[in-house]
Write a protein that holds these residues in place. Structure first.
Motif, PDB file in Angstrom:
ATOM      1  N   GLU A  76      34.687  50.976  26.753  1.00 59.11           N
ATOM      2  CA  GLU A  76      34.384  49.757  27.372  1.00 59.11           C
ATOM      3  C   GLU A  76      35.568  49.078  27.871  1.00 59.11           C
ATOM      4  OE1 GLU A  76      31.472  47.778  24.883  1.00 59.11           O
ATOM      5  OE2 GLU A  76      29.786  48.999  25.755  1.00 59.11           O
ATOM      6  N   GLN A  77      36.240  48.926  26.969  1.00 56.58           N
ATOM      7  CA  GLN A  77      37.832  48.188  27.240  1.00 56.58           C
ATOM      8  C   GLN A  77      38.470  49.015  28.147  1.00 56.58           C
ATOM      9  OE1 GLN A  77      39.523  47.927  23.158  1.00 56.58           O
ATOM     10  NE2 GLN A  77      38.664  45.910  22.894  1.00 56.58           N
ATOM     11  N   MET A  78      38.561  50.301  28.225  1.00 54.08           N
ATOM     12  CA  MET A  78      39.001  51.116  28.982  1.00 54.08           C
ATOM     13  C   MET A  78      38.639  51.099  30.250  1.00 54.08           C
ATOM     14  SD  MET A  78      41.658  52.231  27.451  1.00 54.08           S
ATOM     15  CE  MET A  78      42.462  53.390  28.590  1.00 54.08           C
ATOM     16  N   THR A  79      37.157  51.131  30.375  1.00 55.35           N
ATOM     17  CA  THR A  79      36.738  50.793  31.628  1.00 55.35           C
ATOM     18  C   THR A  79      36.902  49.659  32.413  1.00 55.35           C
ATOM     19  OG1 THR A  79      34.642  51.993  30.971  1.00 55.35           O
ATOM     20  CG2 THR A  79      34.223  50.541  32.949  1.00 55.35           C
ATOM     21  N   LYS A  80      37.068  48.368  31.477  1.00 58.52           N
ATOM     22  CA  LYS A  80      37.440  47.184  32.141  1.00 58.52           C
ATOM     23  C   LYS A  80      39.073  47.338  32.685  1.00 58.52           C
ATOM     24  CE  LYS A  80      34.406  44.200  29.540  1.00 58.52           C
ATOM     25  NZ  LYS A  80      34.112  43.368  28.401  1.00 58.52           N
ATOM     26  N   LEU A  81      39.824  47.867  31.839  1.00 55.76           N
ATOM     27  CA  LEU A  81      41.026  48.276  32.017  1.00 55.76           C
ATOM     28  C   LEU A  81      41.468  48.874  33.864  1.00 55.76           C
ATOM     29  CD1 LEU A  81      44.358  48.066  31.775  1.00 55.76           C
ATOM     30  CD2 LEU A  81      43.892  50.331  30.531  1.00 55.76           C
ATOM     31  N   HIS A  82      40.586  50.021  33.801  1.00 55.82           N
ATOM     32  CA  HIS A  82      40.659  50.783  35.027  1.00 55.82           C
ATOM     33  C   HIS A  82      40.047  50.057  36.384  1.00 55.82           C
ATOM     34  CE1 HIS A  82      42.441  54.005  32.991  1.00 55.82           C
ATOM     35  NE2 HIS A  82      41.482  54.169  32.068  1.00 55.82           N
ATOM     36  N   GLN A  83      38.712  49.081  35.946  1.00 55.85           N
ATOM     37  CA  GLN A  83      38.531  48.199  36.984  1.00 55.85           C
ATOM     38  C   GLN A  83      39.686  47.237  37.351  1.00 55.85           C
ATOM     39  OE1 GLN A  83      35.222  48.232  38.504  1.00 55.85           O
ATOM     40  NE2 GLN A  83      36.310  47.122  39.913  1.00 55.85           N
ATOM     41  N   THR A  84      40.423  46.622  36.480  1.00 59.24           N
ATOM     42  CA  THR A  84      41.360  45.826  36.775  1.00 59.24           C
ATOM     43  C   THR A  84      42.482  46.395  37.525  1.00 59.24           C
ATOM     44  OG1 THR A  84      40.830  44.360  34.771  1.00 59.24           O
ATOM     45  CG2 THR A  84      43.385  44.355  35.740  1.00 59.24           C
ATOM     46  N   ASN A  85      43.156  47.635  37.181  1.00 57.58           N
ATOM     47  CA  ASN A  85      44.012  48.249  37.934  1.00 57.58           C
ATOM     48  C   ASN A  85      43.359  48.575  39.350  1.00 57.58           C
ATOM     49  OD1 ASN A  85      45.451  48.326  35.573  1.00 57.58           O
ATOM     50  ND2 ASN A  85      44.938  50.467  35.057  1.00 57.58           N
ATOM     51  N   TYR A  86      42.169  48.949  39.579  1.00 60.07           N
ATOM     52  CA  TYR A  86      41.521  49.396  40.869  1.00 60.07           C
ATOM     53  C   TYR A  86      41.647  48.179  41.700  1.00 60.07           C
ATOM     54  CZ  TYR A  86      38.265  51.070  44.440  1.00 60.07           C
ATOM     55  OH  TYR A  86      37.798  51.526  45.756  1.00 60.07           O
ATOM     56  N   ASN A  87      41.263  46.991  40.965  1.00 57.77           N
ATOM     57  CA  ASN A  87      41.443  45.709  42.014  1.00 57.77           C
ATOM     58  C   ASN A  87      42.645  45.452  42.320  1.00 57.77           C
ATOM     59  OD1 ASN A  87      38.500  45.782  41.690  1.00 57.77           O
ATOM     60  ND2 ASN A  87      38.417  44.203  39.928  1.00 57.77           N
ATOM     61  N   THR A  88      43.592  45.598  41.299  1.00 52.13           N
ATOM     62  CA  THR A  88      44.955  45.035  41.855  1.00 52.13           C
ATOM     63  C   THR A  88      45.404  45.996  42.839  1.00 52.13           C
ATOM     64  OG1 THR A  88      45.526  44.597  39.450  1.00 52.13           O
ATOM     65  CG2 THR A  88      47.536  44.902  40.675  1.00 52.13           C
ATOM     66  N   LEU A  89      45.242  47.389  42.838  1.00 53.94           N
ATOM     67  CA  LEU A  89      45.832  48.031  44.051  1.00 53.94           C
ATOM     68  C   LEU A  89      44.884  47.710  45.557  1.00 53.94           C
ATOM     69  CD1 LEU A  89      45.560  51.627  42.055  1.00 53.94           C
ATOM     70  CD2 LEU A  89      47.561  50.506  43.090  1.00 53.94           C
ATOM     71  N   MET A  90      43.730  47.319  45.158  1.00 52.17           N
ATOM     72  CA  MET A  90      42.966  47.094  46.278  1.00 52.17           C
ATOM     73  C   MET A  90      43.495  45.664  47.037  1.00 52.17           C
ATOM     74  SD  MET A  90      40.488  47.618  48.383  1.00 52.17           S
ATOM     75  CE  MET A  90      39.270  48.497  47.940  1.00 52.17           C
ATOM     76  N   GLN A  91      43.902  44.916  45.934  1.00 52.72           N
ATOM     77  CA  GLN A  91      44.516  43.496  46.523  1.00 52.72           C
ATOM     78  C   GLN A  91      45.805  43.834  47.342  1.00 52.72           C
ATOM     79  OE1 GLN A  91      44.657  41.333  43.244  1.00 52.72           O
ATOM     80  NE2 GLN A  91      42.663  40.568  43.171  1.00 52.72           N
ATOM     81  N   ALA A  92      46.667  44.765  46.389  1.00 50.23           N
ATOM     82  CA  ALA A  92      47.967  45.177  47.207  1.00 50.23           C
ATOM     83  C   ALA A  92      47.823  45.654  48.867  1.00 50.23           C
ATOM     84  CB  ALA A  92      48.533  46.246  46.642  1.00 50.23           C
ATOM     85  N   LEU A  93      46.635  46.304  48.934  1.00 51.64           N
ATOM     86  CA  LEU A  93      46.233  46.885  50.315  1.00 51.64           C
ATOM     87  C   LEU A  93      46.131  45.775  51.198  1.00 51.64           C
ATOM     88  CD1 LEU A  93      44.188  50.346  49.954  1.00 51.64           C
ATOM     89  CD2 LEU A  93      46.564  50.155  50.658  1.00 51.64           C
ATOM     90  N   GLN A  94      45.010  44.772  50.616  1.00 54.23           N
ATOM     91  CA  GLN A  94      44.618  43.725  51.511  1.00 54.23           C
ATOM     92  C   GLN A  94      45.895  42.844  51.895  1.00 54.23           C
ATOM     93  OE1 GLN A  94      41.618  42.299  49.019  1.00 54.23           O
ATOM     94  NE2 GLN A  94      40.038  43.504  49.635  1.00 54.23           N
ATOM     95  N   GLN A  95      46.580  42.582  51.026  1.00 57.06           N
ATOM     96  CA  GLN A  95      48.106  41.802  51.329  1.00 57.06           C
ATOM     97  C   GLN A  95      48.780  42.491  52.496  1.00 57.06           C
ATOM     98  OE1 GLN A  95      49.652  41.362  47.693  1.00 57.06           O
ATOM     99  NE2 GLN A  95      48.357  39.637  46.968  1.00 57.06           N
TER     100      GLN A  95
END
Length: 71
Positions: free
Chosen positions: A44-63
Motif C-alpha cells: 500500500e505504501q508503494m502504491t502511494k509512492l508510485h501515485q505521488t511520482n505519477y502526479n509529480t510527472l503530470m505536474q511537470a508536464l502541465q507546467q
C-alpha cells in the motif's frame, strides 16, 4: 524563464508516467492479494509512492505546457 521540453524529454516523461502507472497498479494488486499485514502495508505504501511520482510527472508536464511551442 522555463524552457519548453525537447521531444526526447517529453518522451522520457511519458515513458516514466507509463512505468509509474504500471508499478502503481502492480503494487495495488499485490496489496489486495496479500494476507500478511506487513506485506499488505508495504504494498500500500508503494502504491502511494508510485501515485505521488505519477502526479509529480503530470505536474511537470502541465507546467511546461504553458511554454510549449504551438504548431
Amino acid at each position: 524563464m522555463m524552457q519548453p521540453m525537447t521531444n526526447k524529454e517529453l518522451e522520457y516523461v511519458i515513458d516514466s508516467m507509463s512505468n509509474e502507472d504500471l508499478l502503481m497498479k502492480t503494487s495495488a494488486a499485490a496489496a489486495a492479494a496479500s494476507t500478511h499485514p506487513e506485506v499488505k502495508r508495504c504494498c500500500e505504501q508503494m502504491t502511494k509512492l508510485h501515485q505521488t511520482n505519477y502526479n509529480t510527472l503530470m505536474q511537470a508536464l502541465q507546467q511546461h505546457q504553458s511554454v510549449a511551442p504551438m504548431n
